[in-house]
Design a protein around this motif. Structure first.
Motif, PDB file in Angstrom:
ATOM      1  N   ALA A   1       0.832  -1.207   0.000  1.00 51.26           N
ATOM      2  CA  ALA A   1       0.000   0.000   0.000  1.00 51.26           C
ATOM      3  C   ALA A   1       0.868   1.259   0.000  1.00 51.26           C
ATOM      4  CB  ALA A   1      -0.939  -0.002   1.206  1.00 51.26           C
ATOM      5  N   GLY A   2       1.956   1.251   0.759  1.00 54.39           N
ATOM      6  CA  GLY A   2       2.880   2.383   0.758  1.00 54.39           C
ATOM      7  C   GLY A   2       3.566   2.551  -0.582  1.00 54.39           C
ATOM      8  N   LEU A   3       3.919   1.442  -1.193  1.00 54.72           N
ATOM      9  CA  LEU A   3       4.546   1.452  -2.513  1.00 54.72           C
ATOM     10  C   LEU A   3       3.606   2.059  -3.547  1.00 54.72           C
ATOM     11  CD1 LEU A   3       7.328   0.146  -3.202  1.00 54.72           C
ATOM     12  CD2 LEU A   3       6.053  -1.762  -4.131  1.00 54.72           C
ATOM     13  N   ILE A   4       2.356   1.632  -3.525  1.00 58.87           N
ATOM     14  CA  ILE A   4       1.369   2.167  -4.460  1.00 58.87           C
ATOM     15  C   ILE A   4       1.167   3.662  -4.212  1.00 58.87           C
ATOM     16  CG2 ILE A   4      -1.071   2.092  -5.135  1.00 58.87           C
ATOM     17  CD1 ILE A   4      -0.916  -0.960  -4.545  1.00 58.87           C
ATOM     18  N   GLY A   5       1.117   4.058  -2.937  1.00 62.89           N
ATOM     19  CA  GLY A   5       1.012   5.480  -2.615  1.00 62.89           C
ATOM     20  C   GLY A   5       2.172   6.275  -3.199  1.00 62.89           C
ATOM     21  N   GLY A   6       3.368   5.724  -3.127  1.00 62.72           N
ATOM     22  CA  GLY A   6       4.541   6.391  -3.702  1.00 62.72           C
ATOM     23  C   GLY A   6       4.454   6.518  -5.205  1.00 62.72           C
ATOM     24  N   PHE A   7       4.002   5.469  -5.882  1.00 63.32           N
ATOM     25  CA  PHE A   7       3.845   5.526  -7.336  1.00 63.32           C
ATOM     26  C   PHE A   7       2.780   6.543  -7.738  1.00 63.32           C
ATOM     27  CE2 PHE A   7       5.807   1.179  -7.522  1.00 63.32           C
ATOM     28  CZ  PHE A   7       6.867   1.531  -8.338  1.00 63.32           C
ATOM     29  N   VAL A   8       1.673   6.579  -7.015  1.00 67.66           N
ATOM     30  CA  VAL A   8       0.612   7.554  -7.311  1.00 67.66           C
ATOM     31  C   VAL A   8       1.128   8.971  -7.070  1.00 67.66           C
ATOM     32  CG1 VAL A   8      -1.675   8.379  -6.607  1.00 67.66           C
ATOM     33  CG2 VAL A   8      -1.275   5.932  -6.896  1.00 67.66           C
ATOM     34  N   SER A   9       1.897   9.158  -6.028  1.00 67.81           N
ATOM     35  CA  SER A   9       2.470  10.469  -5.719  1.00 67.81           C
ATOM     36  C   SER A   9       3.342  10.975  -6.865  1.00 67.81           C
ATOM     37  CB  SER A   9       3.286  10.384  -4.435  1.00 67.81           C
ATOM     38  OG  SER A   9       3.948  11.600  -4.182  1.00 67.81           O
ATOM     39  N   ILE A  10       4.198  10.111  -7.377  1.00 66.27           N
ATOM     40  CA  ILE A  10       5.050  10.509  -8.509  1.00 66.27           C
ATOM     41  C   ILE A  10       4.184  10.876  -9.700  1.00 66.27           C
ATOM     42  CG2 ILE A  10       6.721   9.730 -10.218  1.00 66.27           C
ATOM     43  CD1 ILE A  10       7.954   7.948  -8.134  1.00 66.27           C
ATOM     44  N   GLN A  11       3.198  10.049 -10.000  1.00 65.06           N
ATOM     45  CA  GLN A  11       2.333  10.291 -11.153  1.00 65.06           C
ATOM     46  C   GLN A  11       1.599  11.629 -11.010  1.00 65.06           C
ATOM     47  OE1 GLN A  11       2.278   8.370 -13.954  1.00 65.06           O
ATOM     48  NE2 GLN A  11       1.001   9.954 -14.832  1.00 65.06           N
ATOM     49  N   GLN A  12       1.194  11.964  -9.797  1.00 71.66           N
ATOM     50  CA  GLN A  12       0.501  13.230  -9.556  1.00 71.66           C
ATOM     51  C   GLN A  12       1.429  14.436  -9.725  1.00 71.66           C
ATOM     52  OE1 GLN A  12      -2.870  13.831  -8.380  1.00 71.66           O
ATOM     53  NE2 GLN A  12      -3.106  11.791  -9.236  1.00 71.66           N
ATOM     54  N   ARG A  13       2.703  14.256  -9.400  1.00 72.54           N
ATOM     55  CA  ARG A  13       3.636  15.384  -9.399  1.00 72.54           C
ATOM     56  C   ARG A  13       4.384  15.593 -10.705  1.00 72.54           C
ATOM     57  NH1 ARG A  13       7.473  14.452  -4.544  1.00 72.54           N
ATOM     58  NH2 ARG A  13       7.234  12.335  -5.238  1.00 72.54           N
ATOM     59  N   ILE A  14       4.404  14.620 -11.593  1.00 69.30           N
ATOM     60  CA  ILE A  14       5.284  14.740 -12.766  1.00 69.30           C
ATOM     61  C   ILE A  14       4.914  15.897 -13.683  1.00 69.30           C
ATOM     62  CG2 ILE A  14       6.029  12.342 -12.775  1.00 69.30           C
ATOM     63  CD1 ILE A  14       4.115  11.823 -15.091  1.00 69.30           C
ATOM     64  N   HIS A  15       3.684  16.328 -13.649  1.00 65.12           N
ATOM     65  CA  HIS A  15       3.283  17.429 -14.522  1.00 65.12           C
ATOM     66  C   HIS A  15       3.789  18.776 -14.012  1.00 65.12           C
ATOM     67  CE1 HIS A  15       0.852  14.736 -16.902  1.00 65.12           C
ATOM     68  NE2 HIS A  15       0.340  14.247 -15.774  1.00 65.12           N
ATOM     69  N   ARG A  16       4.224  18.825 -12.753  1.00 66.04           N
ATOM     70  CA  ARG A  16       4.692  20.086 -12.159  1.00 66.04           C
ATOM     71  C   ARG A  16       6.212  20.177 -12.058  1.00 66.04           C
ATOM     72  NH1 ARG A  16       0.423  18.705  -8.286  1.00 66.04           N
ATOM     73  NH2 ARG A  16       2.101  17.966  -6.982  1.00 66.04           N
ATOM     74  N   VAL A  17       6.934  19.135 -12.403  1.00 61.97           N
ATOM     75  CA  VAL A  17       8.394  19.185 -12.271  1.00 61.97           C
ATOM     76  C   VAL A  17       9.000  19.953 -13.438  1.00 61.97           C
ATOM     77  CG1 VAL A  17       8.519  17.033 -10.957  1.00 61.97           C
ATOM     78  CG2 VAL A  17       8.805  16.975 -13.424  1.00 61.97           C
ATOM     79  N   SER A  18      10.188  20.456 -13.207  1.00 61.06           N
ATOM     80  CA  SER A  18      10.886  21.207 -14.258  1.00 61.06           C
ATOM     81  C   SER A  18      11.301  20.267 -15.383  1.00 61.06           C
ATOM     82  CB  SER A  18      12.119  21.895 -13.673  1.00 61.06           C
ATOM     83  OG  SER A  18      13.106  20.929 -13.355  1.00 61.06           O
ATOM     84  N   ASP A  19      11.625  20.847 -16.506  1.00 61.95           N
ATOM     85  CA  ASP A  19      12.052  20.051 -17.662  1.00 61.95           C
ATOM     86  C   ASP A  19      13.314  19.253 -17.354  1.00 61.95           C
ATOM     87  OD1 ASP A  19       9.923  20.961 -19.129  1.00 61.95           O
ATOM     88  OD2 ASP A  19      11.075  22.478 -20.229  1.00 61.95           O
ATOM     89  N   LEU A  20      14.236  19.854 -16.607  1.00 62.76           N
ATOM     90  CA  LEU A  20      15.480  19.169 -16.256  1.00 62.76           C
ATOM     91  C   LEU A  20      15.197  17.956 -15.361  1.00 62.76           C
ATOM     92  CD1 LEU A  20      18.543  19.173 -16.528  1.00 62.76           C
ATOM     93  CD2 LEU A  20      18.640  20.660 -14.529  1.00 62.76           C
ATOM     94  N   GLU A  21      14.347  18.151 -14.339  1.00 61.57           N
ATOM     95  CA  GLU A  21      13.982  17.029 -13.455  1.00 61.57           C
ATOM     96  C   GLU A  21      13.242  15.941 -14.233  1.00 61.57           C
ATOM     97  OE1 GLU A  21      13.007  18.623  -9.063  1.00 61.57           O
ATOM     98  OE2 GLU A  21      11.874  19.621 -10.666  1.00 61.57           O
TER      99      GLU A  21
END
Length: 170
Positions: free
Chosen positions: A51-71
């Motif tokens: 469940a923690g692993l899935i939470g981490g994957f969902v977190s990344i998916q939610q944030r990828i649209h806001r990261v800089s181009d370099l990141e």
């Protein structure tokens, strides 16, 4: 530099592959152990980690649209960076599970467990039994644990903040 949309797609594919592979391995492990033995062991720690692993994957998916181009470029080129956040999520989920088991945090929002008593002095068998036979008291408590495990993986600051709050109170 590659097109941002192409990098997002590449990273999303990595996330799907990582999530699917990780869950597949956990499911295979669970079923191979469950059906290969006659024991009625609890896989609560494994479920909490997943469940923690899935939470981490969902977190990344939610944030990828806001990261800089370099990141975004770095994340799309690195498997270890993509896996590290969810693994931290699984570890934090186990940490919050231990916090709840120890009753450092209690209340209606948090799960309660049926915990076996240890002998005096504690033995290795006590620890083995603790990890195999400690279960949530009810279905609602199991759901609360899965929810909090997901939250621990999703919000990478949640568990460190809880630990800091507990530490400052002691």
């Amino acid at each position: 530099m590659e097109d941002r949309q192409a990098l997002l797609l590449k990273l999303t594919r990595k996330l799907v592959i990582c999530t699917g592979t990780t869950l597949g391995v956990l499911i295979i492990f669970f079923f191979s152990n469950h059906f290969s033995s006659n024991s009625s062991r609890s896989y609560l720690t494994l479920i909490v980690f997943a469940a923690g692993l899935i939470g981490g994957f969902v977190s990344i998916q939610q944030r990828i649209h806001r990261v800089s181009d370099l990141e975004l470029k770095h994340l799309s080129q690195s498997w270890s960076s993509v896996l590290l956040i969810p693994i931290y999520g699984g570890i934090f989920a186990i940490a919050i599970h231990v916090i709840f088991l120890s009753e450092i945090i209690t209340g209606g929002l948090f799960p309660q467990y049926s915990v076996l008593k240890f002998s005096t002095p504690a033995t290795l068998a006590d620890f083995k039994s603790f990890f195999e036979d400690t279960l949530p008291r009810s279905g609602q408590d199991a759901a609360k644990m899965i929810f909090w495990a997901f939250c621990a993986g999703f919000s990478e600051r949640l568990v460190p903040q809880i630990i800091q709050n507990v530490q400052s109170k002691t």
